[in-house]
Design a protein around this motif. Structure first.
Motif, PDB file in Angstrom:
ATOM      1  N   TYR A  12     114.396 -83.184  13.394  1.00 34.83           N
ATOM      2  CA  TYR A  12     115.408 -82.499  14.249  1.00 34.83           C
ATOM      3  C   TYR A  12     115.823 -83.353  15.505  1.00 34.83           C
ATOM      4  O   TYR A  12     116.744 -83.706  16.001  1.00 34.83           O
ATOM      5  CB  TYR A  12     115.276 -81.202  14.663  1.00 34.83           C
ATOM      6  CG  TYR A  12     116.177 -80.296  15.547  1.00 34.83           C
ATOM      7  CD1 TYR A  12     117.548 -80.297  15.243  1.00 34.83           C
ATOM      8  CD2 TYR A  12     115.889 -80.027  16.646  1.00 34.83           C
ATOM      9  CE1 TYR A  12     118.287 -79.721  16.018  1.00 34.83           C
ATOM     10  CE2 TYR A  12     116.625 -79.447  17.670  1.00 34.83           C
ATOM     11  CZ  TYR A  12     117.858 -79.365  17.454  1.00 34.83           C
ATOM     12  OH  TYR A  12     119.167 -78.808  18.098  1.00 34.83           O
ATOM     13  N   VAL A  13     114.664 -83.686  16.269  1.00 31.37           N
ATOM     14  CA  VAL A  13     115.057 -84.290  17.509  1.00 31.37           C
ATOM     15  C   VAL A  13     115.161 -85.660  17.335  1.00 31.37           C
ATOM     16  O   VAL A  13     116.040 -86.120  18.012  1.00 31.37           O
ATOM     17  CB  VAL A  13     113.642 -84.009  18.337  1.00 31.37           C
ATOM     18  CG1 VAL A  13     113.545 -85.115  19.625  1.00 31.37           C
ATOM     19  CG2 VAL A  13     113.060 -82.901  18.682  1.00 31.37           C
ATOM     20  N   GLN A  14     114.498 -86.174  16.482  1.00 29.19           N
ATOM     21  CA  GLN A  14     114.923 -87.691  16.220  1.00 29.19           C
ATOM     22  C   GLN A  14     116.314 -88.070  15.632  1.00 29.19           C
ATOM     23  O   GLN A  14     116.879 -88.970  16.152  1.00 29.19           O
ATOM     24  CB  GLN A  14     113.940 -88.129  14.908  1.00 29.19           C
ATOM     25  CG  GLN A  14     114.072 -89.617  14.808  1.00 29.19           C
ATOM     26  CD  GLN A  14     113.127 -90.109  13.611  1.00 29.19           C
ATOM     27  OE1 GLN A  14     112.302 -89.427  13.150  1.00 29.19           O
ATOM     28  NE2 GLN A  14     113.307 -91.501  13.338  1.00 29.19           N
ATOM     29  N   ASN A  15     117.073 -87.017  15.130  1.00 24.26           N
ATOM     30  CA  ASN A  15     118.352 -87.147  14.444  1.00 24.26           C
ATOM     31  C   ASN A  15     119.325 -86.399  14.962  1.00 24.26           C
ATOM     32  O   ASN A  15     120.336 -86.170  14.411  1.00 24.26           O
ATOM     33  CB  ASN A  15     118.258 -86.771  12.975  1.00 24.26           C
ATOM     34  CG  ASN A  15     117.335 -87.821  12.166  1.00 24.26           C
ATOM     35  OD1 ASN A  15     117.659 -89.061  11.837  1.00 24.26           O
ATOM     36  ND2 ASN A  15     116.110 -87.527  11.805  1.00 24.26           N
ATOM     37  N   PHE A  16     118.896 -85.657  16.054  1.00 24.31           N
ATOM     38  CA  PHE A  16     119.803 -84.646  16.754  1.00 24.31           C
ATOM     39  C   PHE A  16     121.351 -85.180  16.876  1.00 24.31           C
ATOM     40  O   PHE A  16     122.373 -84.741  16.618  1.00 24.31           O
ATOM     41  CB  PHE A  16     119.269 -84.107  17.861  1.00 24.31           C
ATOM     42  CG  PHE A  16     120.354 -83.286  18.841  1.00 24.31           C
ATOM     43  CD1 PHE A  16     120.501 -81.983  18.198  1.00 24.31           C
ATOM     44  CD2 PHE A  16     120.538 -83.708  19.919  1.00 24.31           C
ATOM     45  CE1 PHE A  16     121.290 -81.118  18.923  1.00 24.31           C
ATOM     46  CE2 PHE A  16     121.660 -82.995  20.814  1.00 24.31           C
ATOM     47  CZ  PHE A  16     121.892 -81.320  20.250  1.00 24.31           C
TER      48      PHE A  16
END
Length: 514
Positions: A285-289
């Motif tokens: 989630y954080v990587q592709n936010f």
């Protein structure tokens, strides 16, 4: 609309008109709502996605910048509720019932029908948690936090009425008490009424589904009407008893029940896999936010994004006036920085872990244990997904009963907060609205829910609610500017006050020497 009762009578008349349409023309309502929703998705999806990202960026900016030191109230005010109780009330007043409803159904739905790639695969399992976290992550809570912090600032710091129109005081001044302000309040009330009525309707269907699954109680309008009536008596009664008593106790009960259910599944289920799913999901989630937040799929029909991401983002915008107003009401005394860290990130981590435990366990059963029947059950009837999931655990009946009780309590606290907020706005920002006003809104909400269940108009009204996201998003973008302007003026006033106090302190020794 200059009468003191103008907001109440206008919004009540519009609500009664809505009930009439639901009774006499449910199919036309659903058709109009769906066509409006389709137009928005096809032409304004980019605007909804962009607006939600701006809300998040604005919340982070005012929370982490110089504005973060400003207290939502007087300088000597301190939080009215303990942090644990405050967080519990945040959950109870907003997405608690939805977490229970979608905890299993949504991740499994994405697993068998992913946004891209091969269905029912390792890739779709990862994508399922990643997109669930997008839809229930910081984007959703930023919508609530924006309205909450803006209203709390103008209500507690600037001593303006507890109505959304007060937020626009830096732009229109005292006209917030005139026709412009009342028009804003009426629109906000209608979005709250529609939102809580649809939530009440879908929650009723899930409770009825659980009762049918456990005890064979028929799924029909009679059973559903009885559920709505009983719940209405409880939430109206708890609202009349006041925030300090009923809401605090119910919110604490909510948290205890939620932790109990979570603990049972966590320790009786695939514990190691759950923690792996949680950390993997958060990392993805954080990587592709950024990419997910702006995903519009311009090179294909974009049906998946429209059905899920745009729908959810529109839903959070539409719910923002309700949840934001209630969050403001319970946040007096906190600094803006404290408010943003608590109202955005803590509930998000709680939501993420809930989905890892419930949805992650369900996907583990299907992907790693070969329990394909669970996927079939979810695709067949999402209202029974949670109860079908519990069949794979010891004490399944106990877990199902616990889940139904949790749904009912979330049910009551959501409606409780909605009725309280509706009362405040209806009475021109009165922080302690009359019992009569709250009782009327409680009955109206129940009536709309029953009518829509009877006529099958729930999905139409749900679409209508999301369709209101566009005008509300515009209103919230203006709210960002108005709040920024108000905060800037407040910092200037604080600086002037501080300089004045320093000058007075320096002047005292000089006078003494003379």
């Amino acid at each position: 609309m200059n009468s003191k009762k103008a907001v109440f009578y206008t919004s009540l008349a519009a609500s009664l008109l809505l009930i009439s349409i639901g009774v006499f023309a449910p199919k036309q309502l659903e058709k109009f709502s769906n066509s409006s929703l389709s137009f928005i998705y096809n032409n304004l999806g980019w605007f909804i996605l962009g607006s939600v990202f701006i809300f998040f960026a604005f919340c982070m900016y005012i929370g982490l910048s110089k504005f973060g030191q400003i207290r939502l109230g007087d300088d000597d005010d301190r939080p009215e509720y303990k942090t644990a109780t405050w967080i519990g009330m945040l959950f109870s007043a907003s997405i608690g019932i939805s977490l229970v409803f979608w905890g299993v159904a949504e991740p499994v739905s994405y697993y068998i029908d992913p946004p891209f790639g091969k269905a029912s695969s390792e890739q779709s399992a990862k994508l399922a948690m990643q997109f669930v976290y997008l839809h229930w992550g910081v984007s959703a809570w930023a919508c609530y936090a924006l309205v909450g912090v803006s209203l709390a600032f103008f209500q507690f710091r600037k001593k303006l009425p507890s109505s959304l129109s007060s937020v626009f005081h830096p732009l229109i001044g005292d006209r917030i008490s005139g026709s412009a302000g009342k028009a804003i309040d009426v629109m906000v009330i209608l979005s709250i009424v529609i939102g809580i009525a649809t939530s009440l309707g879908f929650g009723t269907l899930q409770v009825n589904s659980g009762m049918n699954f456990l005890w064979g109680i028929p799924m029909n309008i009679t059973t559903q009407a009885i559920i709505v009536i009983v719940v209405t008596f409880i939430y109206v009664g708890s609202t009349v008893s006041g925030l300090q008593g009923a809401m605090k106790n119910l919110s604490n009960l909510n948290m205890i029940l939620a932790f109990a259910l979570l603990g049972f599944v966590l320790f009786l289920g695939p514990t190691q896999s759950i923690f792996k799913i949680f950390f993997q999901g958060v990392g993805d989630y954080v990587q592709n936010f950024i990419g997910m937040s702006f995903r519009t799929e311009p090179y294909n029909d974009g049906s998946w994004i429209a059905s899920w991401t745009l729908f959810y983002f529109g839903w959070w915008i539409a719910w923002a006036p309700l949840v934001g107003s209630f969050v403001a009401r319970i946040s007096r005394g906190r600094t803006i920085k404290e408010f943003m860290m608590g109202a955005v990130f803590i509930p998000v981590l709680g939501s993420f872990f809930w989905f890892a435990v419930m949805g992650g366990s369900a996907i583990h059963l299907i992907q790693n244990m070969g329990e394909k029947a669970l996927a079939t059950a979810v695709s067949t009837d999402v209202t029974s997904a949670l109860f079908k999931f519990f069949e794979y655990f010891p004490m399944s009946s106990f877990l199902s009963i616990l889940a139904m009780v949790l749904v009912l309590v979330f049910f009551i606290t959501s409606a409780n907060s909605a009725v309280f907020v509706l009362g405040m706005i209806s009475e021109n920002g009165n922080p302690n609205p009359a019992h009569r006003t709250k009782i009327i809104w409680g009955v109206v909400i129940a009536a709309i829910s029953v009518v829509l269940i009877m006529t099958g108009g729930l999905s139409g009204l749900q679409s209508a609610l999301v369709a209101t996201a566009v005008p509300l998003a515009v209103l919230m973008l203006v709210m960002c500017y108005s709040t920024y302007k108000g905060l800037n003026e407040e910092l200037f006033n604080m600086s002037e006050k501080k300089n004045k106090e320093l000058k007075e302190k320096k002047a005292i020794p000089e006078k003494t020497a003379l």
